[in-house]
Write an enzyme that holds these catalytic residues in place. Structure first.
Site: not given
Ligand code: NAD
Length: 488
Positions: A147-149, A171, A223, A228, A245, A279, A378
Protein backbone atom coordinates in the site's frame (compact mmCIF):
# COMPACT_ATOMS: atom_id res chain seq x y z
CA UNK A 1 -18.15 0.65 -5.75
CA UNK A 2 -15.32 -0.15 -8.17
CA UNK A 3 -15.07 -3.36 -10.13
CA UNK A 4 -12.01 -5.44 -10.92
CA UNK A 5 -10.60 -6.10 -14.37
CA UNK A 6 -10.64 -9.66 -15.69
CA UNK A 7 -10.21 -10.49 -19.37
CA UNK A 8 -10.96 -6.95 -20.51
CA UNK A 9 -14.23 -6.64 -18.57
CA UNK A 10 -15.00 -4.95 -15.27
CA UNK A 11 -16.64 -7.42 -12.91
CA UNK A 12 -17.73 -7.95 -9.32
CA UNK A 13 -16.27 -11.44 -9.38
CA UNK A 14 -17.77 -14.43 -7.62
CA UNK A 15 -18.00 -13.57 -3.93
CA UNK A 16 -20.37 -10.55 -4.03
CA UNK A 17 -18.65 -9.37 -0.84
CA UNK A 18 -16.78 -6.09 -0.71
CA UNK A 19 -13.78 -4.53 1.00
CA UNK A 20 -14.19 -0.95 2.20
CA UNK A 21 -11.34 1.46 1.52
CA UNK A 22 -10.68 4.05 4.20
CA UNK A 23 -9.11 7.50 4.01
CA UNK A 24 -6.37 7.28 6.66
CA UNK A 25 -6.56 11.03 7.34
CA UNK A 26 -10.27 11.03 8.22
CA UNK A 27 -11.13 7.34 8.82
CA UNK A 28 -14.02 7.80 6.36
CA UNK A 29 -14.89 5.05 3.89
CA UNK A 30 -14.20 6.48 0.44
CA UNK A 31 -15.18 3.54 -1.76
CA UNK A 32 -15.29 -0.24 -1.87
CA UNK A 33 -13.92 -2.99 -4.10
CA UNK A 34 -14.79 -6.65 -4.67
CA UNK A 35 -13.42 -9.19 -2.20
CA UNK A 36 -11.74 -11.38 -4.81
CA UNK A 37 -11.59 -15.16 -4.44
CA UNK A 38 -9.62 -18.16 -5.67
CA UNK A 39 -12.18 -18.52 -8.53
CA UNK A 40 -11.53 -14.93 -9.65
CA UNK A 41 -7.79 -15.60 -9.67
CA UNK A 42 -8.44 -18.75 -11.71
CA UNK A 43 -10.43 -16.81 -14.34
CA UNK A 44 -7.82 -14.06 -14.47
CA UNK A 45 -4.90 -16.50 -14.84
CA UNK A 46 -6.73 -18.31 -17.64
CA UNK A 47 -7.39 -15.00 -19.42
CA UNK A 48 -3.74 -13.95 -19.11
CA UNK A 49 -2.57 -17.39 -20.26
CA UNK A 50 -4.82 -17.33 -23.33
CA UNK A 51 -3.26 -14.12 -24.69
CA UNK A 52 0.35 -14.83 -23.72
CA UNK A 53 1.28 -16.23 -27.11
CA UNK A 54 0.04 -13.31 -29.26
CA UNK A 55 1.42 -10.80 -26.75
CA UNK A 56 4.90 -12.35 -26.69
CA UNK A 57 4.96 -12.56 -30.51
CA UNK A 58 3.82 -8.96 -31.00
CA UNK A 59 6.33 -6.82 -32.90
CA UNK A 60 8.64 -4.82 -30.65
CA UNK A 61 7.58 -1.49 -32.16
CA UNK A 62 3.90 -2.12 -31.58
CA UNK A 63 4.46 -3.22 -27.99
CA UNK A 64 6.64 -0.18 -27.33
CA UNK A 65 3.92 2.04 -28.75
CA UNK A 66 1.31 0.48 -26.43
CA UNK A 67 3.55 1.03 -23.39
CA UNK A 68 4.23 4.66 -24.32
CA UNK A 69 0.47 5.05 -24.60
CA UNK A 70 0.11 3.92 -20.96
CA UNK A 71 2.58 6.67 -19.99
CA UNK A 72 0.63 9.27 -22.01
CA UNK A 73 -2.63 8.28 -20.36
CA UNK A 74 -1.10 8.37 -16.86
CA UNK A 75 -0.01 11.97 -17.57
CA UNK A 76 -3.44 12.83 -19.00
CA UNK A 77 -5.08 11.57 -15.77
CA UNK A 78 -2.42 13.09 -13.51
CA UNK A 79 -4.65 15.21 -11.27
CA UNK A 80 -7.29 12.53 -10.59
CA UNK A 81 -4.63 9.91 -9.84
CA UNK A 82 -2.57 12.17 -7.55
CA UNK A 83 -5.67 13.09 -5.55
CA UNK A 84 -6.88 9.48 -5.34
CA UNK A 85 -3.43 8.38 -4.13
CA UNK A 86 -3.60 10.94 -1.33
CA UNK A 87 -7.16 9.91 -0.45
CA UNK A 88 -6.41 6.21 -0.10
CA UNK A 89 -2.77 6.27 1.07
CA UNK A 90 -2.47 9.58 2.92
CA UNK A 91 0.84 11.09 1.87
CA UNK A 92 0.86 14.78 0.81
CA UNK A 93 0.03 15.78 -2.76
CA UNK A 94 3.62 16.75 -3.73
CA UNK A 95 4.84 13.25 -2.81
CA UNK A 96 2.08 11.69 -4.89
CA UNK A 97 2.80 14.04 -7.77
CA UNK A 98 6.33 12.66 -7.73
CA UNK A 99 5.01 9.09 -7.55
CA UNK A 100 2.87 9.72 -10.64
CA UNK A 101 5.81 11.12 -12.62
CA UNK A 102 7.77 8.00 -11.75
CA UNK A 103 4.90 5.81 -12.96
CA UNK A 104 4.62 7.52 -16.36
CA UNK A 105 8.39 7.66 -16.88
CA UNK A 106 8.81 3.99 -15.92
CA UNK A 107 6.44 2.96 -18.74
CA UNK A 108 8.33 5.18 -21.20
CA UNK A 109 11.69 3.81 -20.02
CA UNK A 110 10.70 0.14 -20.39
CA UNK A 111 8.89 0.78 -23.69
CA UNK A 112 12.30 1.61 -25.13
CA UNK A 113 14.42 -0.84 -23.14
CA UNK A 114 12.05 -3.67 -24.10
CA UNK A 115 12.72 -3.22 -27.81
CA UNK A 116 16.42 -2.56 -27.45
CA UNK A 117 17.61 -6.18 -27.52
CA UNK A 118 16.44 -9.66 -26.60
CA UNK A 119 19.74 -11.38 -26.05
CA UNK A 120 23.31 -11.46 -27.32
CA UNK A 121 25.69 -13.33 -29.62
CA UNK A 122 28.51 -15.38 -28.14
CA UNK A 123 31.90 -16.29 -29.50
CA UNK A 124 31.53 -19.86 -30.82
CA UNK A 125 33.92 -22.74 -30.17
CA UNK A 126 34.24 -23.69 -33.88
CA UNK A 127 33.94 -21.66 -37.12
CA UNK A 128 30.95 -23.76 -38.26
CA UNK A 129 28.99 -22.91 -35.16
CA UNK A 130 26.79 -20.04 -34.07
CA UNK A 131 25.93 -19.45 -30.41
CA UNK A 132 23.50 -16.95 -29.08
CA UNK A 133 21.43 -16.12 -26.01
CA UNK A 134 17.70 -15.45 -26.19
CA UNK A 135 15.87 -13.62 -23.43
CA UNK A 136 12.32 -14.90 -23.30
CA UNK A 137 9.21 -14.05 -21.30
CA UNK A 138 8.10 -16.57 -18.69
CA UNK A 139 4.32 -16.51 -19.24
CA UNK A 140 1.80 -15.24 -16.70
CA UNK A 141 3.37 -13.08 -13.99
CA UNK A 142 1.62 -12.53 -10.66
CA UNK A 143 2.28 -9.02 -9.27
CA UNK A 144 1.51 -8.52 -5.58
CA UNK A 145 1.79 -4.92 -4.47
CA UNK A 146 1.83 -3.19 -1.04
CA UNK A 147 0.00 0.00 0.00
CA UNK A 148 2.83 2.47 0.61
CA UNK A 149 3.57 3.28 -3.06
CA UNK A 150 0.53 1.66 -4.70
CA UNK A 151 1.26 2.80 -8.27
CA UNK A 152 5.02 3.19 -8.32
CA UNK A 153 5.65 -0.34 -7.07
CA UNK A 154 3.01 -1.60 -9.49
CA UNK A 155 4.71 0.20 -12.41
CA UNK A 156 8.18 -1.12 -11.47
CA UNK A 157 6.79 -4.65 -12.01
CA UNK A 158 4.13 -4.20 -14.67
CA UNK A 159 6.16 -2.09 -17.15
CA UNK A 160 9.20 -4.41 -17.38
CA UNK A 161 7.07 -7.57 -17.24
CA UNK A 162 4.95 -6.39 -20.17
CA UNK A 163 7.97 -5.07 -22.09
CA UNK A 164 9.55 -8.51 -21.74
CA UNK A 165 6.43 -10.10 -23.30
CA UNK A 166 4.67 -11.53 -20.23
CA UNK A 167 0.98 -11.16 -19.40
CA UNK A 168 -0.18 -10.28 -15.90
CA UNK A 169 -2.46 -10.72 -12.95
CA UNK A 170 -2.08 -7.88 -10.44
CA UNK A 171 -3.22 -8.15 -6.80
CA UNK A 172 -3.08 -4.66 -5.24
CA UNK A 173 -3.10 -4.10 -1.50
CA UNK A 174 -6.56 -4.37 0.05
CA UNK A 175 -5.86 -0.95 1.64
CA UNK A 176 -5.07 0.90 -1.62
CA UNK A 177 -6.80 -0.83 -4.55
CA UNK A 178 -8.57 2.26 -5.95
CA UNK A 179 -5.66 3.75 -7.87
CA UNK A 180 -4.80 0.36 -9.42
CA UNK A 181 -8.39 0.01 -10.63
CA UNK A 182 -8.41 3.59 -11.90
CA UNK A 183 -5.23 2.85 -13.85
CA UNK A 184 -6.81 -0.32 -15.25
CA UNK A 185 -9.89 1.58 -16.40
CA UNK A 186 -8.26 4.69 -17.85
CA UNK A 187 -4.66 3.83 -18.71
CA UNK A 188 -4.65 0.12 -19.67
CA UNK A 189 -7.87 0.21 -21.73
CA UNK A 190 -6.02 0.15 -25.10
CA UNK A 191 -4.15 -3.09 -24.25
CA UNK A 192 -5.56 -6.35 -25.67
CA UNK A 193 -8.11 -7.95 -23.32
CA UNK A 194 -6.49 -10.32 -20.81
CA UNK A 195 -2.95 -8.92 -21.06
CA UNK A 196 -3.39 -7.10 -17.73
CA UNK A 197 -5.89 -8.29 -15.13
CA UNK A 198 -6.46 -6.74 -11.70
CA UNK A 199 -8.01 -8.86 -8.94
CA UNK A 200 -8.68 -7.08 -5.65
CA UNK A 201 -8.88 -8.89 -2.34
CA UNK A 202 -7.07 -9.96 0.81
CA UNK A 203 -3.63 -11.52 0.83
CA UNK A 204 -4.70 -14.96 2.00
CA UNK A 205 -7.88 -15.14 -0.11
CA UNK A 206 -6.63 -13.69 -3.42
CA UNK A 207 -2.83 -13.40 -3.07
CA UNK A 208 -2.11 -16.98 -2.03
CA UNK A 209 -4.15 -18.61 -4.83
CA UNK A 210 -2.08 -16.53 -7.26
CA UNK A 211 1.18 -17.67 -5.63
CA UNK A 212 0.16 -21.34 -5.63
CA UNK A 213 -1.33 -21.36 -9.14
CA UNK A 214 0.54 -23.90 -11.31
CA UNK A 215 0.23 -21.70 -14.42
CA UNK A 216 1.90 -18.66 -12.84
CA UNK A 217 5.68 -19.22 -13.07
CA UNK A 218 6.71 -15.82 -11.64
CA UNK A 219 5.61 -13.99 -8.52
CA UNK A 220 6.80 -10.40 -8.29
CA UNK A 221 6.12 -9.31 -4.73
CA UNK A 222 6.85 -6.22 -2.67
CA UNK A 223 5.85 -6.32 0.96
CA UNK A 224 6.83 -7.44 4.43
CA UNK A 225 9.43 -10.05 5.30
CA UNK A 226 6.80 -12.31 6.92
CA UNK A 227 4.64 -12.35 3.76
CA UNK A 228 7.73 -12.84 1.61
CA UNK A 229 8.69 -15.88 3.69
CA UNK A 230 5.17 -17.28 3.33
CA UNK A 231 5.26 -16.74 -0.44
CA UNK A 232 8.69 -18.39 -0.65
CA UNK A 233 7.41 -21.41 1.30
CA UNK A 234 4.64 -21.90 -1.26
CA UNK A 235 6.49 -20.93 -4.43
CA UNK A 236 9.96 -22.44 -3.90
CA UNK A 237 8.86 -26.12 -4.04
CA UNK A 238 7.06 -25.28 -7.31
CA UNK A 239 10.35 -23.94 -8.71
CA UNK A 240 8.81 -20.54 -9.31
CA UNK A 241 10.84 -17.49 -10.07
CA UNK A 242 10.35 -15.44 -6.91
CA UNK A 243 11.04 -11.76 -7.21
CA UNK A 244 10.94 -10.59 -3.58
CA UNK A 245 11.34 -6.96 -2.46
CA UNK A 246 11.02 -7.08 1.31
CA UNK A 247 11.56 -4.90 4.34
CA UNK A 248 14.37 -2.62 5.41
CA UNK A 249 15.96 -0.94 8.42
CA UNK A 250 18.14 1.62 6.67
CA UNK A 251 20.77 3.62 8.52
CA UNK A 252 21.95 7.17 7.92
CA UNK A 253 25.47 7.91 9.09
CA UNK A 254 26.35 11.56 9.63
CA UNK A 255 30.09 12.19 9.44
CA UNK A 256 31.90 14.85 11.46
CA UNK A 257 32.45 17.09 8.44
CA UNK A 258 28.70 17.42 7.67
CA UNK A 259 26.90 20.73 8.10
CA UNK A 260 24.35 20.25 10.94
CA UNK A 261 21.52 22.18 9.24
CA UNK A 262 21.88 20.26 5.98
CA UNK A 263 22.31 16.93 7.77
CA UNK A 264 19.14 17.63 9.77
CA UNK A 265 17.11 18.28 6.62
CA UNK A 266 18.49 15.18 4.89
CA UNK A 267 17.69 13.00 7.91
CA UNK A 268 14.17 14.39 8.34
CA UNK A 269 13.41 13.83 4.66
CA UNK A 270 14.86 10.30 4.67
CA UNK A 271 13.06 9.30 7.85
CA UNK A 272 9.72 11.08 7.53
CA UNK A 273 8.74 11.04 3.85
CA UNK A 274 5.42 9.16 3.59
CA UNK A 275 5.30 9.35 7.43
CA UNK A 276 8.28 7.00 7.59
CA UNK A 277 6.43 4.30 5.67
CA UNK A 278 9.02 3.67 2.97
CA UNK A 279 10.97 0.43 2.71
CA UNK A 280 14.11 2.62 2.45
CA UNK A 281 13.13 5.03 5.22
CA UNK A 282 16.02 5.95 7.44
CA UNK A 283 15.14 4.09 10.64
CA UNK A 284 18.48 4.46 12.46
CA UNK A 285 20.74 7.53 12.62
CA UNK A 286 24.37 7.35 13.76
CA UNK A 287 25.99 10.61 14.90
CA UNK A 288 29.68 11.27 15.67
CA UNK A 289 30.21 11.64 19.42
CA UNK A 290 32.26 14.75 18.65
CA UNK A 291 29.61 17.25 17.62
CA UNK A 292 26.62 15.04 18.54
CA UNK A 293 25.04 17.96 20.43
CA UNK A 294 24.86 20.30 17.45
CA UNK A 295 23.55 17.56 15.11
CA UNK A 296 20.88 16.52 17.63
CA UNK A 297 19.82 20.10 18.21
CA UNK A 298 19.49 20.80 14.47
CA UNK A 299 17.45 17.62 13.87
CA UNK A 300 15.08 18.28 16.79
CA UNK A 301 14.57 21.90 15.78
CA UNK A 302 13.82 21.00 12.17
CA UNK A 303 11.44 18.16 13.05
CA UNK A 304 9.53 20.44 15.45
CA UNK A 305 8.84 22.80 12.56
CA UNK A 306 7.06 20.16 10.44
CA UNK A 307 3.28 20.42 10.06
CA UNK A 308 0.98 17.40 10.35
CA UNK A 309 -2.35 17.18 8.58
CA UNK A 310 -4.35 15.91 5.66
CA UNK A 311 -2.24 15.26 2.59
CA UNK A 312 -4.75 17.31 0.57
CA UNK A 313 -3.77 20.53 2.41
CA UNK A 314 -0.98 22.47 0.71
CA UNK A 315 0.52 23.37 4.12
CA UNK A 316 0.94 19.74 5.20
CA UNK A 317 4.48 18.35 5.47
CA UNK A 318 3.55 14.94 6.86
CA UNK A 319 0.31 12.96 6.54
CA UNK A 320 -1.16 10.10 8.59
CA UNK A 321 0.01 6.53 8.92
CA UNK A 322 -1.97 3.99 6.89
CA UNK A 323 -4.01 2.40 9.70
CA UNK A 324 -4.48 1.59 13.35
CA UNK A 325 -2.55 -1.71 13.33
CA UNK A 326 0.51 0.00 11.89
CA UNK A 327 0.29 2.93 14.34
CA UNK A 328 -0.10 0.52 17.28
CA UNK A 329 3.06 -1.36 16.23
CA UNK A 330 4.90 1.94 15.87
CA UNK A 331 3.84 3.01 19.37
CA UNK A 332 5.01 -0.32 20.74
CA UNK A 333 8.50 0.37 19.32
CA UNK A 334 8.54 3.85 20.93
CA UNK A 335 7.35 2.43 24.24
CA UNK A 336 9.94 -0.36 24.20
CA UNK A 337 12.71 2.22 23.62
CA UNK A 338 11.37 4.49 26.36
CA UNK A 339 11.12 1.63 28.84
CA UNK A 340 14.75 0.67 28.15
CA UNK A 341 16.07 4.17 28.81
CA UNK A 342 15.69 6.15 25.57
CA UNK A 343 14.75 9.81 25.79
CA UNK A 344 12.00 11.37 23.67
CA UNK A 345 13.52 14.61 22.33
CA UNK A 346 10.42 15.69 20.46
CA UNK A 347 7.07 14.10 19.57
CA UNK A 348 6.22 10.80 21.21
CA UNK A 349 2.43 10.93 20.99
CA UNK A 350 -0.65 11.38 18.87
CA UNK A 351 -1.28 15.00 17.84
CA UNK A 352 -4.01 16.56 19.98
CA UNK A 353 -5.30 18.87 17.26
CA UNK A 354 -6.18 15.98 14.91
CA UNK A 355 -9.02 14.00 16.48
CA UNK A 356 -9.56 11.69 13.51
CA UNK A 357 -7.07 9.86 11.32
CA UNK A 358 -4.08 7.63 12.04
CA UNK A 359 -1.64 10.44 12.78
CA UNK A 360 1.43 10.25 14.97
CA UNK A 361 3.86 13.01 15.79
CA UNK A 362 7.29 12.72 14.21
CA UNK A 363 9.38 11.45 17.09
CA UNK A 364 13.10 11.94 17.73
CA UNK A 365 14.71 9.66 20.33
CA UNK A 366 18.11 9.93 21.98
CA UNK A 367 20.07 7.40 24.02
CA UNK A 368 19.04 4.38 21.96
CA UNK A 369 21.04 1.18 21.51
CA UNK A 370 20.82 -2.07 19.54
CA UNK A 371 19.06 -3.93 22.36
CA UNK A 372 15.93 -1.88 21.59
CA UNK A 373 13.31 -3.13 19.13
CA UNK A 374 13.37 0.27 17.41
CA UNK A 375 16.98 -0.35 16.33
CA UNK A 376 16.42 -3.95 15.22
CA UNK A 377 13.00 -4.44 13.63
CA UNK A 378 11.26 -2.51 10.86
CA UNK A 379 9.35 0.33 12.59
CA UNK A 380 7.65 1.76 9.46
CA UNK A 381 6.59 5.04 11.01
CA UNK A 382 7.79 8.60 11.75
CA UNK A 383 10.64 7.88 14.20
CA UNK A 384 14.23 9.15 14.20
CA UNK A 385 16.33 7.25 16.76
CA UNK A 386 19.77 8.85 17.28
CA UNK A 387 22.79 6.83 18.42
CA UNK A 388 26.34 8.10 18.88
CA UNK A 389 29.49 6.45 17.51
CA UNK A 390 33.13 7.03 18.36
CA UNK A 391 35.02 5.96 15.20
CA UNK A 392 33.86 5.71 11.59
CA UNK A 393 34.71 1.97 11.65
CA UNK A 394 32.21 1.64 14.48
CA UNK A 395 29.56 3.53 12.46
CA UNK A 396 29.97 1.02 9.63
CA UNK A 397 29.85 -1.92 11.98
CA UNK A 398 26.61 -0.57 13.52
CA UNK A 399 25.13 0.02 10.05
CA UNK A 400 25.82 -3.61 9.13
CA UNK A 401 24.51 -4.96 12.44
CA UNK A 402 21.06 -5.64 10.98
CA UNK A 403 19.23 -8.52 9.31
CA UNK A 404 18.13 -6.27 6.43
CA UNK A 405 20.29 -4.76 3.69
CA UNK A 406 18.09 -2.56 1.53
CA UNK A 407 19.75 0.89 1.52
CA UNK A 408 22.13 3.07 3.51
CA UNK A 409 22.87 6.81 3.55
CA UNK A 410 26.05 8.73 4.30
CA UNK A 411 26.16 12.50 4.83
CA UNK A 412 29.74 13.57 4.22
CA UNK A 413 32.14 15.07 1.71
CA UNK A 414 35.16 13.16 3.00
CA UNK A 415 36.28 10.92 0.07
CA UNK A 416 38.01 8.36 2.30
CA UNK A 417 34.89 7.88 4.40
CA UNK A 418 32.69 7.77 1.30
CA UNK A 419 34.80 5.01 -0.27
CA UNK A 420 34.94 3.02 2.94
CA UNK A 421 31.15 3.35 3.23
CA UNK A 422 30.26 2.10 -0.25
CA UNK A 423 32.90 -0.63 -0.09
CA UNK A 424 31.98 -2.01 3.33
CA UNK A 425 28.26 -1.43 3.87
CA UNK A 426 26.14 -4.42 2.88
CA UNK A 427 23.12 -2.85 1.18
CA UNK A 428 21.57 -2.78 -2.29
CA UNK A 429 21.65 1.03 -2.61
CA UNK A 430 24.15 3.48 -1.15
CA UNK A 431 23.12 7.13 -1.12
CA UNK A 432 25.74 9.79 -0.49
CA UNK A 433 24.31 13.23 0.43
CA UNK A 434 20.99 12.66 -1.42
CA UNK A 435 18.92 10.04 0.38
CA UNK A 436 16.22 7.97 -1.32
CA UNK A 437 16.69 9.34 -4.83
CA UNK A 438 16.18 6.59 -7.41
CA UNK A 439 17.35 6.39 -11.01
CA UNK A 440 15.41 4.67 -13.83
CA UNK A 441 18.61 2.95 -14.97
CA UNK A 442 19.79 2.13 -11.44
CA UNK A 443 18.83 -1.32 -10.13
CA UNK A 444 16.88 -1.04 -6.88
CA UNK A 445 16.67 -3.90 -4.39
CA UNK A 446 18.13 -5.45 -1.30
CA UNK A 447 20.66 -7.79 0.22
CA UNK A 448 20.25 -10.17 3.16
CA UNK A 449 16.63 -10.43 4.46
CA UNK A 450 15.51 -7.54 2.22
CA UNK A 451 15.32 -10.06 -0.65
CA UNK A 452 17.55 -10.24 -3.72
CA UNK A 453 15.22 -8.95 -6.46
CA UNK A 454 16.06 -5.90 -8.54
CA UNK A 455 13.67 -3.37 -10.04
CA UNK A 456 14.51 -0.65 -12.58
CA UNK A 457 17.40 -0.74 -15.04
CA UNK A 458 18.31 -3.61 -17.33
CA UNK A 459 18.36 -5.82 -14.23
CA UNK A 460 14.70 -4.97 -13.63
CA UNK A 461 13.81 -6.15 -17.15
CA UNK A 462 15.86 -9.34 -16.85
CA UNK A 463 13.91 -10.33 -13.73
CA UNK A 464 11.02 -11.01 -16.14
CA UNK A 465 12.97 -12.81 -18.87
CA UNK A 466 14.50 -16.27 -18.80
CA UNK A 467 17.68 -17.11 -20.55
CA UNK A 468 17.95 -19.60 -23.39
CA UNK A 469 21.28 -20.51 -25.00
CA UNK A 470 21.13 -21.69 -28.64
CA UNK A 471 24.04 -23.77 -29.98
CA UNK A 472 23.80 -24.12 -33.81
CA UNK A 473 26.18 -26.07 -36.01
CA UNK A 474 25.77 -25.29 -39.73
CA UNK A 475 27.28 -28.67 -40.72
CA UNK A 476 24.79 -31.49 -40.43
CA UNK A 477 27.41 -34.24 -40.36
CA UNK A 478 28.65 -37.10 -38.19
CA UNK A 479 30.88 -35.66 -35.48
CA UNK A 480 34.17 -37.31 -34.53
CA UNK A 481 33.18 -37.16 -30.83
CA UNK A 482 29.86 -39.08 -31.24
CA UNK A 483 29.53 -42.86 -30.57
CA UNK A 484 31.06 -45.25 -31.30
CA UNK A 485 34.33 -44.22 -29.69
CA UNK A 486 36.12 -47.21 -31.16
CA UNK A 487 35.71 -46.34 -34.86
CA UNK A 488 38.79 -46.26 -37.15
P1 NAD B 1 2.27 -7.01 3.32
O1 NAD B 1 3.33 -8.04 3.19
O2 NAD B 1 1.33 -7.09 4.47
O3 NAD B 1 1.33 -6.98 2.02
C1 NAD B 1 1.86 -6.78 0.74
C2 NAD B 1 0.92 -7.41 -0.28
O4 NAD B 1 0.93 -8.82 -0.09
C3 NAD B 1 -0.53 -6.97 -0.16
O5 NAD B 1 -1.10 -6.88 -1.46
C4 NAD B 1 -1.18 -8.14 0.60
O6 NAD B 1 -2.55 -8.29 0.36
C5 NAD B 1 -0.41 -9.31 0.03
N1 NAD B 1 -0.38 -10.49 0.90
C6 NAD B 1 -0.48 -10.54 2.25
N2 NAD B 1 -0.42 -11.82 2.66
C7 NAD B 1 -0.27 -12.59 1.56
C8 NAD B 1 -0.13 -13.99 1.35
N3 NAD B 1 -0.15 -14.85 2.36
N4 NAD B 1 0.02 -14.44 0.09
C9 NAD B 1 0.05 -13.57 -0.96
N5 NAD B 1 -0.08 -12.24 -0.82
C10 NAD B 1 -0.24 -11.75 0.43
O7 NAD B 1 3.03 -5.61 3.29
P2 NAD B 1 2.40 -4.16 3.43
O8 NAD B 1 2.10 -3.90 4.87
O9 NAD B 1 1.34 -3.96 2.42
O10 NAD B 1 3.65 -3.25 2.98
C11 NAD B 1 4.63 -2.82 3.86
C12 NAD B 1 5.87 -3.69 3.73
O11 NAD B 1 6.34 -3.64 2.39
C13 NAD B 1 7.01 -3.21 4.57
O12 NAD B 1 7.63 -4.31 5.21
C14 NAD B 1 7.97 -2.58 3.57
O13 NAD B 1 9.31 -2.56 3.96
C15 NAD B 1 7.75 -3.43 2.39
N6 NAD B 1 8.16 -2.71 1.17
C16 NAD B 1 9.30 -3.12 0.52
C17 NAD B 1 9.75 -2.43 -0.60
C18 NAD B 1 10.99 -2.86 -1.35
O14 NAD B 1 11.15 -2.46 -2.50
N7 NAD B 1 11.87 -3.67 -0.79
C19 NAD B 1 9.03 -1.33 -1.06
C20 NAD B 1 7.88 -0.94 -0.37
C21 NAD B 1 7.45 -1.66 0.75
Amino acid sequence: MRKMLINGAFTMGRSREQIEVQNPATEEVIDSVPRGTREDIETAVQAAGAVFDPWRRMGANERAHLLHEVANKVRAHNDELVRLLTLEEGKPLPENQEELEWVANTFDYYAELGRHHRGSVLTSGEPSQFNFILKEPYGVVGCIVPWNYPLLLLAWKVAPALAAGNTLVIKPSEMTPLTALYLAEHCFDHLPAGVVNVVTGYGVEAGEPLVSHPDVPVIAFTGSLATGQRIASIGAPMMKKLHLELGGKDATVIAEDADPEIAAKAVAYAALINAGQVCTSTERVYLPKKGAGKFTEAIVEHVRSLRLGSGLEPTTDMGPMIGETYRAKFEMHIEDARSRGATILTGGGRPKHLAKGFFHEPTVLGGVDHAMVIMREETFGPAIPLMEYTTFDEAIQLTNDCQYGLGAVLISNDPRKIKQFFDDVKAGTIWINDPLTDNYAGPFGGMKYSGGARELGVEGLDEFRETKHVHWDFNLEDKSYWYPYGRD
